[in-house]
Design a protein around this motif. Structure first.
Motif, mmCIF file in Angstrom:
data_model
loop_
_atom_site.group_PDB
_atom_site.id
_atom_site.type_symbol
_atom_site.label_atom_id
_atom_site.label_comp_id
_atom_site.label_asym_id
_atom_site.label_seq_id
_atom_site.Cartn_x
_atom_site.Cartn_y
_atom_site.Cartn_z
ATOM 1 N N ARG A 35 1.068 -1.381 0.007
ATOM 2 C CA ARG A 35 -0.084 -0.004 0.045
ATOM 3 C C ARG A 35 0.511 1.655 -0.525
ATOM 4 O O ARG A 35 0.466 2.589 -0.326
ATOM 5 N N ALA A 36 2.058 1.091 0.414
ATOM 6 C CA ALA A 36 2.411 2.496 0.175
ATOM 7 C C ALA A 36 3.331 3.008 -0.709
ATOM 8 O O ALA A 36 3.083 3.748 -0.617
ATOM 9 N N ASN A 37 2.946 2.096 -1.869
ATOM 10 C CA ASN A 37 3.523 2.483 -3.414
ATOM 11 C C ASN A 37 2.606 2.609 -4.136
ATOM 12 O O ASN A 37 2.888 4.030 -5.006
ATOM 13 N N VAL A 38 1.314 3.016 -3.357
ATOM 14 C CA VAL A 38 0.190 3.908 -4.201
ATOM 15 C C VAL A 38 0.418 5.355 -4.158
ATOM 16 O O VAL A 38 0.820 5.789 -4.758
ATOM 17 N N LEU A 39 1.336 6.339 -3.104
ATOM 18 C CA LEU A 39 2.065 7.044 -3.004
ATOM 19 C C LEU A 39 2.366 7.856 -3.977
ATOM 20 O O LEU A 39 2.172 8.289 -4.853
ATOM 21 N N ALA A 40 3.605 7.368 -4.303
ATOM 22 C CA ALA A 40 4.500 6.681 -5.042
ATOM 23 C C ALA A 40 4.016 6.774 -6.870
ATOM 24 O O ALA A 40 4.376 7.764 -7.525
ATOM 25 N N VAL A 41 3.047 5.531 -6.755
ATOM 26 C CA VAL A 41 2.435 5.258 -8.334
ATOM 27 C C VAL A 41 1.814 7.108 -8.752
ATOM 28 O O VAL A 41 2.405 7.396 -9.664
ATOM 29 N N GLN A 42 1.462 7.515 -7.333
ATOM 30 C CA GLN A 42 0.405 8.971 -7.950
ATOM 31 C C GLN A 42 0.821 10.122 -8.432
ATOM 32 O O GLN A 42 0.746 10.430 -9.006
ATOM 33 N N GLU A 43 2.851 9.996 -7.367
ATOM 34 C CA GLU A 43 3.251 11.088 -8.071
ATOM 35 C C GLU A 43 3.416 11.208 -9.069
ATOM 36 O O GLU A 43 3.787 12.383 -9.639
ATOM 37 N N GLN A 44 4.451 10.177 -9.196
ATOM 38 C CA GLN A 44 4.529 10.100 -10.855
ATOM 39 C C GLN A 44 3.673 10.026 -11.920
ATOM 40 O O GLN A 44 4.294 10.698 -13.165
ATOM 41 N N LEU A 45 2.984 9.587 -11.298
ATOM 42 C CA LEU A 45 1.694 9.924 -12.566
ATOM 43 C C LEU A 45 0.848 11.406 -12.337
ATOM 44 O O LEU A 45 1.040 11.906 -14.078
ATOM 45 N N LEU A 46 1.072 11.812 -11.533
ATOM 46 C CA LEU A 46 0.555 13.373 -11.656
ATOM 47 C C LEU A 46 1.617 13.681 -12.262
ATOM 48 O O LEU A 46 1.643 14.849 -13.835
ATOM 49 N N HIS A 47 2.563 13.840 -11.684
ATOM 50 C CA HIS A 47 4.130 14.926 -12.414
ATOM 51 C C HIS A 47 3.767 14.793 -13.729
ATOM 52 O O HIS A 47 4.292 15.865 -14.311
ATOM 53 N N HIS A 48 3.922 13.420 -14.372
ATOM 54 C CA HIS A 48 3.751 12.690 -15.503
ATOM 55 C C HIS A 48 2.417 14.444 -16.680
ATOM 56 O O HIS A 48 3.110 14.383 -17.694
ATOM 57 N N PHE A 49 1.672 13.615 -16.332
ATOM 58 C CA PHE A 49 0.707 14.637 -16.932
ATOM 59 C C PHE A 49 0.157 15.805 -16.632
ATOM 60 O O PHE A 49 0.344 16.495 -17.430
ATOM 61 N N ILE A 50 0.812 16.869 -15.452
ATOM 62 C CA ILE A 50 0.784 17.780 -15.529
ATOM 63 C C ILE A 50 2.393 19.326 -16.574
ATOM 64 O O ILE A 50 1.761 19.567 -17.412
ATOM 65 N N ARG A 51 3.654 17.387 -16.386
ATOM 66 C CA ARG A 51 4.364 18.581 -16.911
ATOM 67 C C ARG A 51 3.655 18.424 -18.560
ATOM 68 O O ARG A 51 4.591 19.107 -19.227
ATOM 69 N N GLY A 52 2.949 17.645 -19.152
ATOM 70 C CA GLY A 52 2.695 17.557 -19.900
ATOM 71 C C GLY A 52 1.975 18.274 -21.005
ATOM 72 O O GLY A 52 1.428 18.971 -21.681
ATOM 73 N N LEU A 53 0.934 18.804 -19.536
ATOM 74 C CA LEU A 53 0.544 20.016 -19.587
ATOM 75 C C LEU A 53 1.139 21.594 -20.094
ATOM 76 O O LEU A 53 0.108 22.578 -20.991
#
Length: 200
Positions: free
Chosen positions: A165-183
């Protein structure tokens, strides 16, 4: 008593998932009989439905507070993501999958909320970001809004991202920053880099 049942049931669902929790577990947690629970709810699906509905209503209020406090669309998306990060700490990733697979009434409420509130909120954020020159003018707002929603949900799916479960935060962080940097435009990157936040 009804509110107390919902509060205890929600805590159990978030901690252990929905499928594994029985009416006996809820009654035991509250120190009451199942008969008392059935005086307020038809069955477990009725409880799950009400828990999900109440949670979505509370989330909407919290998100509105974050929207009002943000100075621009970049800050807004980071603030909302921080709120999601705080929620994710207490979430059992299997809860969403349990609801999706086994509780159609509750899942229908979630899908309605997703389409009518979450999707609209992200689309509004993207439009304002483009208007303010923070996001690229060539983005497809509909596509990117749906991408963001699905990527958040995907990040909780242990079939795609297996691990603790601890990895959920790391995964969400990667997905967010990948998303927003593309914008972001150059101006958007300048604003983005000003926020030294511990976001998702």
């Amino acid at each position: 008593m009804k509110e107390k049942i919902l509060t205890e049931a929600e805590g159990l669902f978030w901690k252990y998932g929905v499928k594994s929790i029985t009416m006996d577990d809820i009654a035991r947690q509250l120190g009451i009989s199942k008969k008392t629970i059935y005086q307020h709810f038809e069955d477990k699906e009725d409880i799950v439905f009400q828990v999900v509905k109440d949670k979505l209503d509370r989330d909407e209020e919290e998100f509105q507070c974050q929207f009002r406090g943000a100075g621009n669309p970049v800050e807004e998306i980071l603030r909302v993501s921080e709120l999601l990060r705080q929620h994710a700490v207490t979430v059992n990733p299997s809860m969403v999958l349990d609801v999706q697979r086994h509780y159609p009434k509750a899942w229908a409420v979630f899908l309605k909320h997703k389409e009518q509130y979450i999707l609209t909120s992200i689309q509004d954020n993207l439009r304002r970001g483009v208007q303010e020159g923070l996001y690229r003018p060539d983005i497809d707002i509909e596509v990117m809004a749906r991408l963001r929603i699905e990527s958040v949900q995907l990040g909780f799916d242990e079939r795609v991202f297996p691990g603790s479960r601890a990895n959920v935060l790391a995964v969400q962080e990667q997905l967010l920053h990948h998303f927003i940097r593309g914008l972001l435009t150059e101006k958007g990157f300048s604003v983005y880099n000003q926020y030294n936040l511990n976001t998702l």
